[in-house]
Design a protein around this motif. Structure first.
Motif, PDB file in Angstrom:
ATOM      1  N   VAL A 356      51.484  49.059  44.948  1.00 49.48           N
ATOM      2  CA  VAL A 356      51.930  48.661  46.276  1.00 49.48           C
ATOM      3  C   VAL A 356      50.748  48.127  47.093  1.00 49.48           C
ATOM      4  N   ARG A 357      49.648  48.852  47.069  1.00 44.62           N
ATOM      5  CA  ARG A 357      48.477  48.440  47.853  1.00 44.62           C
ATOM      6  C   ARG A 357      47.924  47.100  47.380  1.00 44.62           C
ATOM      7  N   LEU A 358      47.850  46.899  46.067  1.00 43.31           N
ATOM      8  CA  LEU A 358      47.269  45.675  45.528  1.00 43.31           C
ATOM      9  C   LEU A 358      48.156  44.459  45.781  1.00 43.31           C
ATOM     10  N   VAL A 359      49.471  44.625  45.581  1.00 42.19           N
ATOM     11  CA  VAL A 359      50.373  43.495  45.794  1.00 42.19           C
ATOM     12  C   VAL A 359      50.465  43.152  47.283  1.00 42.19           C
ATOM     13  N   GLU A 360      50.424  44.172  48.138  1.00 46.07           N
ATOM     14  CA  GLU A 360      50.398  43.886  49.574  1.00 46.07           C
ATOM     15  C   GLU A 360      49.131  43.134  49.955  1.00 46.07           C
ATOM     16  N   GLY A 361      48.003  43.502  49.331  1.00 46.34           N
ATOM     17  CA  GLY A 361      46.753  42.805  49.619  1.00 46.34           C
ATOM     18  C   GLY A 361      46.746  41.386  49.097  1.00 46.34           C
ATOM     19  N   LEU A 362      47.354  41.169  47.933  1.00 46.19           N
ATOM     20  CA  LEU A 362      47.416  39.833  47.351  1.00 46.19           C
ATOM     21  C   LEU A 362      48.442  38.964  48.065  1.00 46.19           C
ATOM     22  N   GLY A 363      49.575  39.560  48.429  1.00 45.61           N
ATOM     23  CA  GLY A 363      50.591  38.809  49.162  1.00 45.61           C
ATOM     24  C   GLY A 363      51.354  37.826  48.319  1.00 45.61           C
ATOM     25  N   LEU A 364      51.347  38.000  47.007  1.00 41.52           N
ATOM     26  CA  LEU A 364      52.039  37.103  46.095  1.00 41.52           C
ATOM     27  C   LEU A 364      52.792  37.928  45.064  1.00 41.52           C
ATOM     28  N   PRO A 365      53.855  37.407  44.467  1.00 38.77           N
ATOM     29  CA  PRO A 365      54.651  38.167  43.488  1.00 38.77           C
ATOM     30  C   PRO A 365      53.985  38.166  42.120  1.00 38.77           C
ATOM     31  N   PHE A 366      52.882  38.869  42.016  1.00 40.36           N
ATOM     32  CA  PHE A 366      52.035  38.812  40.830  1.00 40.36           C
ATOM     33  C   PHE A 366      52.638  39.633  39.690  1.00 40.36           C
ATOM     34  N   GLY A 367      52.609  39.103  38.460  1.00 44.27           N
ATOM     35  CA  GLY A 367      53.282  39.754  37.347  1.00 44.27           C
ATOM     36  C   GLY A 367      52.397  40.153  36.190  1.00 44.27           C
ATOM     37  N   ASP A 368      51.103  40.398  36.417  1.00 41.43           N
ATOM     38  CA  ASP A 368      50.194  40.786  35.335  1.00 41.43           C
ATOM     39  C   ASP A 368      49.827  42.254  35.519  1.00 41.43           C
ATOM     40  N   SER A 369      50.306  43.096  34.592  1.00 42.29           N
ATOM     41  CA  SER A 369      50.087  44.542  34.735  1.00 42.29           C
ATOM     42  C   SER A 369      48.626  44.942  34.597  1.00 42.29           C
ATOM     43  N   SER A 370      47.767  44.059  34.032  1.00 42.91           N
ATOM     44  CA  SER A 370      46.345  44.412  33.902  1.00 42.91           C
ATOM     45  C   SER A 370      45.649  44.443  35.257  1.00 42.91           C
ATOM     46  N   LEU A 371      46.362  44.055  36.313  1.00 45.51           N
ATOM     47  CA  LEU A 371      45.822  44.240  37.660  1.00 45.51           C
ATOM     48  C   LEU A 371      45.491  45.711  37.905  1.00 45.51           C
ATOM     49  N   LEU A 372      46.288  46.611  37.351  1.00 43.82           N
ATOM     50  CA  LEU A 372      46.058  48.047  37.576  1.00 43.82           C
ATOM     51  C   LEU A 372      44.782  48.556  36.913  1.00 43.82           C
ATOM     52  N   PRO A 373      44.583  48.387  35.594  1.00 43.32           N
ATOM     53  CA  PRO A 373      43.322  48.874  35.010  1.00 43.32           C
ATOM     54  C   PRO A 373      42.103  48.160  35.586  1.00 43.32           C
ATOM     55  N   ALA A 374      42.241  46.887  35.974  1.00 42.30           N
ATOM     56  CA  ALA A 374      41.128  46.193  36.616  1.00 42.30           C
ATOM     57  C   ALA A 374      40.767  46.866  37.934  1.00 42.30           C
TER      58      ALA A 374
END
Length: 560
Positions: A356-374
């Motif tokens: 939730v925090r990362l997608v709110e910060g990005l502001g785009l409907p991002f679909g790559d789950s590796s955003l979390l381990p990064a």
């Protein structure tokens, strides 16, 4: 590494312009500042200017900056403003808000000083942008080796220049008001949207089917799926101004990439020298620096060069809770071989909260789950260092994915592959051979190479009713395609979001201008001899790393 934002506003000739503080209220700038606070915890600054042009139009500009102090903490405050570049010459005021790092700034400084420019700072890379603009104009970005997004105000021209680095490591977005007389620009999409809304323009969340379809299909897209919001493209320079008092016009152009030349021979020794120099240039920092290490070819090779140049080096890896996705044992083995001060990091897993925090910060409907381990790796590393080297770009430049091998075969064997009954395969494990063959067959029938990197295949999209026909795209150069699309729109967007959420600066030596130009200009047969993934890069790696690192199968940065 920082966050930048600002507003350009034009008042029509013949009508009285309000005072500057009314034309662009501080409250609007407060909104922008708060939206990028997380990107720069070490300082903040603002700049305002107003110009009445010869045609009678009034132009207001405001720049906002949040600073992560890495180079010249004492002298690199921003926005940086300069009235003159050379003694005795009135060259007009230039101001810049800059995000990133210019690795060849010392060379540029020397060249500009020989041309007569006088620098005010000790070793700020930001100041090279101001003097470089005066000397070279719009050709200046091509002289920069670095990751950057900047907004530069030139009072004499009454124009705002926005530019990004060649690969797209640092983001920059801009949005225009409905009347076309106000432009908001920022490092993040949410800041642009909030800035436009603060200024009273609220239609920014309208979406178009074509753009939304692209995001659903791939999990990323070449532009934000909102009208009025645009991304300055990688390697692009946009000039924002209002000609003859009319609405703001943003004129963009992209720096071309080298064309592949079958006569060009990039040797392992040549690439070895280019990579070593790229790493050495990315070691300058006035704060603690380390290196991500997965134990694979890319990160191990970068750690080798960094350790050789620096003498001591801290490397980091994060232990994943699922053994099939955990590379920490490989990383520790690589660290022992390299002799680095290795720090295994505990993985603090809060997937729902972090997503939730990362997608709110990005502001785009991002679909790559590796955003979390990064994000988990960045958060853990930030408690030790402010800057980290990463291996971003190695796969896209040198052919690291299976699709780079099979993608070229689609054109030759498409009809045969299309006959495979992919519907008979149960695709439970995406890494299984049957699932991969099934996906290749569907790509041959429906979407071509693009299907190999999509979340939803073209036939799935039709069943979902997303609505547009997808032509079968057969391409001859899958590496170039991924460098222009997947790398900036997915991987670098992910890296910037994950790292800047905790104010960690990531540097990618593989994306040095010299390395990109060499790889893009070399024949695919040189980069991938006999179809071997990263064949040339592995030749370089064998000079410095043991076989168990060089020949280890690629795992990928994924989560269960």
């Amino acid at each position: 590494m920082c966050g930048i934002a600002g507003i350009l506003r034009i008042h029509e000739a013949g009508s009285p312009a309000p005072p500057p503080e009314v034309a662009i209220p501080e409250a609007w700038l407060d909104v922008l500042d708060e939206s990028i606070r997380h990107r720069g915890p070490d300082g903040q600054g603002r700049f305002r200017d107003r110009v009445v042009r010869g045609d009678g139009a009034t132009v207001d500009v405001a720049l906002v900056h949040r600073r992560l102090a890495v180079i010249d903490p004492a002298g690199g405050h921003q926005p940086m403003v300069s009235e003159r570049g050379r003694p005795g010459r009135d060259e007009g005021l230039v101001a810049v808000a800059f995000n990133g790092c210019i690795y060849n700034h010392r060379e540029l400084r020397q060249e500009l000083q020989r041309a007569g420019h006088e620098f005010a700072t000790d070793h700020s890379d930001t100041e090279a942008l101001i003097h470089g603009w005066r000397e070279w104009g719009q050709d200046m970005p091509r002289r920069l080796d670095g990751m950057f997004a900047f907004a530069l105000w030139d009072r004499r021209q009454a124009s705002l220049v926005m530019a990004r680095d060649l690969a797209g490591e640092k983001p920059l977005y801009e949005g225009l008001s409905e009347d076309g007389r106000l432009c908001v620009f920022c490092s993040t999409v949410p800041a642009v949207i909030r800035g436009l809304r603060a200024a009273g323009f609220g239609r920014v969340m309208e979406m178009t089917d074509r753009v939304l379809h692209e995001w659903i299909r791939f999990g990323y897209g070449h532009r934000p799926p909102m009208t009025w919001v645009h991304e300055v493209e990688p390697g692009g320079v946009r000039l924002a101004r209002g000609p003859e008092g009319r609405e703001i016009v943003t004129i963009g152009r992209r720096e071309p990439l080298p064309e592949r030349d079958d006569r060009r021979r990039l040797s392992a020794d040549d690439l070895d020298r280019l990579l070593e120099r790229a790493v050495v240039e990315r070691l300058e920092a006035d704060v603690p620096l380390g290196c991500f290490l997965s134990g694979g070819v890319d990160s191990s090779l970068i750690a080798h060069y960094a350790k050789k140049a620096a003498g001591t080096l801290r490397t980091f890896t994060v232990a994943m809770p699922e053994p099939r996705y955990d590379e920490s044992a490989y990383a520790e083995a690589a660290a022992r071989h390299l002799g680095t001060d290795h720090v295994p990091l505990a993985c603090e897993v809060r997937p729902a909260e972090d997503l939730v925090r990362l997608v709110e910060g990005l502001g785009l409907p991002f679909g790559d789950s590796s955003l979390l381990p990064a994000a988990w790796l960045s958060r853990a590393a930030r408690s030790h260092v402010t800057v980290c080297l990463s291996g971003d770009g190695g796969d896209e430049l040198f052919g690291g994915y299976e699709r780079h091998v099979v993608g070229r075969a689609l054109g030759r064997y498409r009809r045969v592959l299309a006959m495979f009954p992919s519907g008979l395969v149960r695709e439970r494990d995406p890494k299984s051979r049957a699932s991969k063959l099934s996906r290749l067959a569907r790509a041959a029938r429906h979407g071509g190479y693009a299907d190999l990197r999509s979340i939803f295949a073209a036939d799935d999209l039709r069943r979902l009713g997303v609505g547009v026909d997808v032509p079968v795209a057969l391409i001859d150069d899958p590496l170039r395609d991924d460098f222009l699309t997947y790398l900036p729109q997915d991987l670098l967007r992910k890296s910037d979001t994950a790292s800047m959420a905790v104010a960690l600066e990531l540097r990618a030596p593989f994306l040095a201008r010299s390395v990109v130009h060499a790889a893009m200009g070399a024949p695919l047969s040189v980069l991938m001899p006999r179809g071997q993934r990263k064949g040339l890069l592995r030749q370089v790696a064998r000079k410095h790393l043991p076989a168990e690192i060089v020949d280890r199968p690629k795992m990928g940065f994924a989560i269960p």
